[in-house]
Each structure stands twice: as C-alpha cells, then as structure tokens.
Design an enzyme around this catalytic site. Sequence first.
Site, PDB file in Angstrom:
ATOM      1  N   GLN A 156       0.844  -1.202   0.000  1.00 55.98           N
ATOM      2  CA  GLN A 156       0.000   0.000   0.000  1.00 55.98           C
ATOM      3  C   GLN A 156       0.876   1.246   0.000  1.00 55.98           C
ATOM      4  O   GLN A 156       1.651   1.462   0.931  1.00 55.98           O
ATOM      5  CB  GLN A 156      -0.925   0.003   1.232  1.00 55.98           C
ATOM      6  CG  GLN A 156      -1.897   1.177   1.247  1.00 55.98           C
ATOM      7  CD  GLN A 156      -2.826   1.165   2.461  1.00 55.98           C
ATOM      8  OE1 GLN A 156      -2.628   0.402   3.407  1.00 55.98           O
ATOM      9  NE2 GLN A 156      -3.823   2.025   2.435  1.00 55.98           N
ATOM     10  N   HIS A 161      -8.453   2.087  -0.448  1.00 56.40           N
ATOM     11  CA  HIS A 161      -8.856   2.091  -1.859  1.00 56.40           C
ATOM     12  C   HIS A 161      -8.830   0.676  -2.389  1.00 56.40           C
ATOM     13  O   HIS A 161      -8.061  -0.178  -1.942  1.00 56.40           O
ATOM     14  CB  HIS A 161      -7.952   3.002  -2.693  1.00 56.40           C
ATOM     15  CG  HIS A 161      -6.485   2.707  -2.588  1.00 56.40           C
ATOM     16  ND1 HIS A 161      -5.721   3.128  -1.523  1.00 56.40           N
ATOM     17  CD2 HIS A 161      -5.649   2.029  -3.397  1.00 56.40           C
ATOM     18  CE1 HIS A 161      -4.476   2.735  -1.695  1.00 56.40           C
ATOM     19  NE2 HIS A 161      -4.392   2.049  -2.828  1.00 56.40           N
TER      20      HIS A 161
END
Length: 113
Positions: free
Chosen positions: A93, A99
């Site tokens: 990430q 997301h």
Amino acid sequence: MSDCIFCKIAKGEIPSRKAYEDDRILAFYDLDPQAPVHILLIPKTHIAGADELTEENSGVVAHIFCVASRLARELGLENGYRIVNNCGADGGQSVRHLHFHLLGGRSMAWPPG
Ligand code: DGP
C-alpha cells in the site's frame, strides 16, 4: 486528513478522471494503469486502510463492491476482473487512504508477486 492525496482527490482539490461519484464514494482512473481498465474506488471519508476498518465504518466497503460490479458491467468486463486491496507496507500500500483497485481487460496472473 489535510495531507492525504486521496482526500484531496475526493474533495476535487486535485483533479482526477472520474468513473463514478456519489455522496459516499469516488471512483477514478489510476494514474499508473496496470491493466486496460484500472479504476480506484475510495470512500470519501478518510479511512487509512483495511487495517482500520471496524463494524462502524465498514458499510461503505459493500457499497464500493456493488459500484465496482456495476462499473465492470458497464465497461464490458464480462470475461472477469480483479478487485485488489493492498494493506500496509508488506501489502504494497503506497497511499494510506483505503482504496480498491478494479482491474480488467486482460488475463491476471495468480499468485500476485
Ligand atoms: P496502492 O499501491 O495500492 O497504495 O495504490 C495506489 C495507487 O494510486 C497507485 O496505483 C497509483 C495511484 N495514484 C497515486 N497517486 C495518484 C493520483 O494523484 N491520481 C491518480 N489518479 N492515481 C494516483
């Protein structure tokens, strides 16, 4: 979060190519596409990652998956697609705002690297 790039995109302070928007979520095209279709789906409210989901704030995730499914249908991904969430450093990430990547338009390898 004032210094969060995806919060700024959600507020329209940083431009993005939008695929879908409502009062709770935004879907926009990834800057660095990894597939012919590569869309990011985010909650407008800041949640740093999947590791910060709780019973109280996670309802938006179901909404994101429903919208992702609808977008995939609209974009002609009838052969399938992948939804990815990278969480934390080992998960890859890079932006600490929850997301989901909607990837499609090509065959995907498994397992991921
Ligand atoms: P991840 O590695 O899972 O944290 O994915 C972050 C994704 O966000 C990565 O694929 C590139 C994308 N990205 C980063 N900054 C921007 C931006 O300013 N605009 C857009 N459209 N995408 C961005």
